[in-house]
Scaffold this active site. Sequence first.
Site, PDB file in Angstrom:
ATOM      1  N   CYS A   1       0.802  -1.230   0.000  1.00  0.00           N
ATOM      2  CA  CYS A   1       0.000   0.000   0.000  1.00  0.00           C
ATOM      3  C   CYS A   1       0.831   1.275   0.000  1.00  0.00           C
ATOM      4  O   CYS A   1       2.001   1.286   0.358  1.00  0.00           O
ATOM      5  CB  CYS A   1      -1.001   0.015   1.153  1.00  0.00           C
ATOM      6  SG  CYS A   1      -0.267   0.005   2.773  1.00  0.00           S
ATOM      7  N   CYS A   2       0.194   2.355  -0.447  1.00  0.00           N
ATOM      8  CA  CYS A   2       0.768   3.692  -0.348  1.00  0.00           C
ATOM      9  C   CYS A   2      -0.382   4.613   0.057  1.00  0.00           C
ATOM     10  O   CYS A   2      -1.429   4.139   0.491  1.00  0.00           O
ATOM     11  CB  CYS A   2       1.404   4.117  -1.673  1.00  0.00           C
ATOM     12  SG  CYS A   2       0.299   4.080  -3.083  1.00  0.00           S
ATOM     13  N   GLY A   3      -0.232   5.898  -0.073  1.00  0.00           N
ATOM     14  CA  GLY A   3      -1.267   6.816   0.393  1.00  0.00           C
ATOM     15  C   GLY A   3      -2.634   6.542  -0.202  1.00  0.00           C
ATOM     16  O   GLY A   3      -3.622   6.368   0.504  1.00  0.00           O
TER      17      GLY A   3
END
Lengths: 187, 266
Positions: free
Chosen positions: A119-121
């Site tokens: 995941c990222c933002g």
Amino acid sequence: MSEEVTINHPPKLRIIPPLNFCPVEHQLYRSGQPTIINQSFLKDLNLKTIIWLATEEPQEEFLDYCSINNINLEFVGMMDDYNYNYGSNINPWDTLSDSTIQKSLEIISNKENYPILVCCGMGRHRTGTIIGCLRRLQNWNLASVSEEYRRFTGAKGGRIQVELLIESFDINSIEIDPNMTPDWLLK
Amino acid sequence: MTEFEDPFQMDEELDERDLNITPQYPPINNFIEDQINIRSRIDELDLTNAFPDKNGHLKENLKIQGEQEEYEEDLDDKFDAKVHEVMNNEYTKFKKNNEPLTPPENFAPVVNKIYRSSFPQANNFDFLKRLKLKSILCLIPDEYPDLHKEFLEKENIKLFQMGMSGNKEPFVVISHELITEALKVVLNPENHPILIHCNRGKHRTGCLIGILRRLQNWSLTIIFDEYRKFAAPKERPMDQQFIELYNEDSILKFANDNKLLPLSWD
């Protein structure tokens, strides 16, 4: 003055997956940054590892959640190509560095780290880059990789920079240990 | 004060008696047509039926809720067997060894060993083989092409076909019973790994997956978001409405009787 209320059914638990959540392969998932409302959903995934690709630290709550649940949080997004340490001279709009991609795929190609969430933002471009490179490693053709990447990029569409990066990614740079790799990644 | 030569004359200074302020309306003999333009399609049909045309004839009643009437599918939903045949022949003719894998468009895992996609083509077969599918659920009524039947036979894949019409404005809706039957197939672990597909993997598949997500207790907002991701750029409000309004009682009963829920991530 309280009125008498009869409750004839138990409240239904509403499961809220994180933004842009989607399964990628068996026990491998992708999403944006999980928040407190996603916790009951995350619990069901029994995650062992989270690959964190953003350049910033995740929210406090999220860090706490990971440590309480013994989830190994890998900060690969903050790796710097030039001095190979967790440098602060990386901008959020930069594309992923080679070492970030390399490290992420090493984690993904090791069975012991599963189940994994990447995941990222927002779960769009950084996550999309890693999943795109993984698809190349799986020998997908580039058009299909791009189709999948763009499905998760929202109304603004995909970034050419990201797709160039995925295209130029050298699939031979990742060593696959047949004993450690999940079955679906074996040729 | 009858002439207004000063262009900067203020309204207040005008003599009211010299102004004709009676509102003017267009003649009302086009009343019915005007109404039609602003009414919904259902009302429009009612109106055109209710009033005789110029020759005094009433229009033939339109069949609104015909059983399985012929209707035109959205171009995207229509399965064109001919195009498929040509494409697949071309592909088999020019196929090289060691080609990169090509998943069908809109392919994604849904949960565990349940997958979704658009109608697979011959060039997707190598990819599909790797999924080791046990069954395929096809949601369009058209006959499965021979090439595909051959593939299924060779790979020992069971085909479930439940042809359903897509949700189409204004009168065609997916049958709730068919969705329930389809879900029974999808939930049955004996059929896994299973691939669900329609033509483009957008609408019918999207509706089915949306309801599967409801069985997982997902929030509707997230379900719609997922639906739109796969249906883009042809998202249909009617499909989302269908997902929301589907009555899950009978499938819940079936699932609970057979201990198929909760669908936990393995």
